[in-house]
Enzyme design. Sequence first.
Site, mmCIF file in Angstrom:
data_model
loop_
_atom_site.group_PDB
_atom_site.id
_atom_site.type_symbol
_atom_site.label_atom_id
_atom_site.label_comp_id
_atom_site.label_asym_id
_atom_site.label_seq_id
_atom_site.Cartn_x
_atom_site.Cartn_y
_atom_site.Cartn_z
ATOM 1 C CB ALA A 1 -0.921 0.010 1.214
ATOM 2 C CE1 TYR A 2 2.931 1.561 4.503
ATOM 3 C CE2 TYR A 2 5.197 0.793 4.452
ATOM 4 C CZ TYR A 2 4.029 0.992 5.140
ATOM 5 O OH TYR A 2 3.951 0.618 6.467
ATOM 6 C CB SER A 3 3.419 6.229 -0.532
ATOM 7 O OG SER A 3 4.081 6.576 -1.769
ATOM 8 C CD GLU B 1 2.966 4.422 -5.912
ATOM 9 O OE1 GLU B 1 2.141 4.632 -6.825
ATOM 10 O OE2 GLU B 1 2.665 3.965 -4.784
#
Length: 313
Positions: A50-52, A62
């Site tokens: 989930a980052y970012s 990413e």
Amino acid sequence: MVALGTTGLDVFPLSLGGNVFGWTSDQETSFRVLDEFLDGGGNFIDTADAYSQWAPGNVGGESETILGEWLTSRGVRDRIVLATKVSALSTAKGLSAGTIERAVEDSLRRLQTDVIDLYWAHYDDADTPLEETVAAFDRLVRAGKVRALGASNFTADRLEQALKIADSTGTARYLALQPHYNLVERGIEDDLLPLAQRYGLATVPYYALASGFLTGKYRADGSAGSGGDSPRAGAARKYLDGRGRAVLPALDEVAAETGASVTAVSLAWLRTRPTVVAPIASARVPEQVADLLAGARLELTPAQAQRLTDASA
């Protein structure tokens, strides 16, 4: 290096957080941060699919992508203990078997590796039976795609249920705990830490520096050092309450006694807590890495650790 509980992994006693990669640190800066960490003796890196995704223009992945490019360009995969997470990415939400199976393949591709050393359930998923989640993670371990499992953001009750299911079925279980824990966030001491002790879980706290507050940048007089206008400044300043105002002078005193930074002292205190093996902290620029490395090596006296514990009670 220290043993990460019963995972079979040996880690530097600080995990470099990858949440800033692709957010406040572009690829070039992220590479420099990672180089500095590795050159300084670090080997434990934490990221998530989930980052970012919260950053404008980003979709998630990413951080993993940058980390994968770095691992490949430097040829250092065998020197790194690599941790990532599943369940929070908007396109891979939750902990159903199908989501886990798809998400791990996407993470492996972005990370440019064939195995994840530590795979975290990022958030609990109340809509999926724990039995389904436990079985799905077990299949990843048996397939050799994941070496060890961990749980983040679970309540003590739900985590214990998952552990009991795994133990009763003879499947791979969570061996590590990643909670929100630091000098000004100590709520897990009532339930999750005792649970970690009972089940032999290694604790790897996130927000170890309270969004930068425990670096000493943010003060009651309104002063803020480098990074005072960073994207995390608002989150850090919320700690300027009674507890925060008591903690900062105690940190300053211990920092003066040890010759270390307030950042290093904050991380060293976490390492004195039961089951804590490696706090997670991020560095936006390479110049911030030295304090993180120092925090992994600084040994507080029992009296110094108790002074901080009392100040933050």
